[in-house]
Design a protein around this motif. Structure first.
Motif, PDB file in Angstrom:
ATOM      1  N   SER A  57       5.459 -11.883   9.169  1.00 29.31           N
ATOM      2  CA  SER A  57       5.776 -10.640   8.471  1.00 29.31           C
ATOM      3  C   SER A  57       7.271 -10.357   8.500  1.00 29.31           C
ATOM      4  N   ALA A 103       7.672  -4.368  -2.919  1.00 30.89           N
ATOM      5  CA  ALA A 103       6.298  -4.796  -2.632  1.00 30.89           C
ATOM      6  C   ALA A 103       6.266  -5.765  -1.451  1.00 30.89           C
ATOM      7  N   THR A 138       5.156  -4.520   2.411  1.00 28.39           N
ATOM      8  CA  THR A 138       3.994  -5.241   2.952  1.00 28.39           C
ATOM      9  C   THR A 138       4.355  -5.918   4.268  1.00 28.39           C
ATOM     10  N   MET A 149       4.593  -3.327   7.017  1.00 29.90           N
ATOM     11  CA  MET A 149       3.275  -2.846   7.418  1.00 29.90           C
ATOM     12  C   MET A 149       2.578  -3.866   8.322  1.00 29.90           C
ATOM     13  N   VAL A 150       2.589  -5.134   7.910  1.00 30.34           N
ATOM     14  CA  VAL A 150       1.941  -6.179   8.703  1.00 30.34           C
ATOM     15  C   VAL A 150       2.645  -6.359  10.043  1.00 30.34           C
TER      16      VAL A 150
END
Length: 267
Positions: free
Chosen positions: A14, A25, A29, A32-33
């Motif tokens: 990540s 995007a 992402t 978040m991961v």
């Protein structure tokens, strides 16, 4: 340990997504991961340390979180240095990825060489949860750690606004002054790790609640920048002991169901 290696690889993956994803995007992402994987890794490490060290778990868990808080102080400084030198924020993430990879390589696949202390657990219960539901006492301990975690996040989110609105600090100064809280958390967790053996985790846990409350009440009512920073530091000292000592309490209250407990605590 296998789970921790899997989540470590997720953190690295990540981070790479954040580093090389040049659109919102990808970066969102990746962030978040990374947050989810990193948080899960912390919980799994706490469960492992509790099983591995037995009655010394409060000490080592506090040391773990003290180290994490210390890195939390260093990380913004490192980012600031790379940005000031014109390299941007990305080189700082490469340091984190490299450190995690080195850690996994040095640790190796087996942890038996670290000499687990299992005077309170049988060999079977050291690796597997005892069957059955979590006891009622666990849920009281879980509720306490839920509330203290909410306090920690609330202070980190809103302290800069109070520093700006009540202390008259600028946006940059108030954001940087949050280091006072993080530094206090580092001190609190370091002290907890040193005092856990002699005083016991329960006494320290209750003391940390009182210290955090006292520091926050002064912080909430003050308008002096100096008093605000000092009281925020004191509140951070108390908050620093909440999670590691609270995690030890919920592990003990789980009655041999540490893995299941960790899952609930993570939620």
């Amino acid at each position: 340990t296998r789970c921790s290696r899997d989540w470590s690889s997720d953190v690295c993956s990540s981070d790479l997504l954040v580093l090389f994803g040049y659109s919102a995007a990808f970066t969102l992402t990746g962030a978040m991961v990374c947050g989810f994987s990193g948080s899960t890794l912390v919980q799994l490490t706490g469960a492992y340390l509790s099983t591995h060290h037995g009655r010394f778990a409060p000490t080592v868990i506090s040391e773990q979180h003290a180290l994490a808080a210390g890195i939390g102080v260093i990380a913004p400084i490192l980012v600031g240095i790379t940005v000031a030198q014109g390299y941007g924020w990305r080189p700082a993430l490469f340091v984190a990825i490299g450190a995690l990879l080195v850690l996994e390589i040095v640790r190796g696949k087996s942890t038996t060489v670290y000499g687990a202390v299992r005077d309170e657990h049988s060999e079977e219960s050291a690796h597997h949860d005892i069957a059955g539901p979590l006891p009622t006492l666990y849920w009281w301990a879980w509720s306490a750690i839920f509330c203290t975690a909410a306090v920690e996040f609330s202070v980190m989110f809103w302290a800069s606004y109070i520093l700006r609105d009540q202390g008259g600090m600028g946006k940059t100064a108030s954001a940087a002054a949050l280091g006072s809280a993080v530094g206090g958390m580092f001190v609190g967790r370091f002290l907890a790790s040193q005092l856990a053996r002699s005083l016991g985790s329960e006494i320290l846990y209750r003391a940390s609640l009182i210290i955090a409350l006292a520091g926050f009440l002064v912080f909430w009512r003050s308008t002096s920048p100096v008093v605000l920073l000092v009281s925020l530091f004191i509140a951070g000292v108390g908050i620093g002991g909440h999670f590691p000592l609270g995690l030890d309490r919920v592990v003990r209250a789980s009655a041999g169901r540490a893995n299941k407990e960790i899952g609930r605590a993570h939620v």
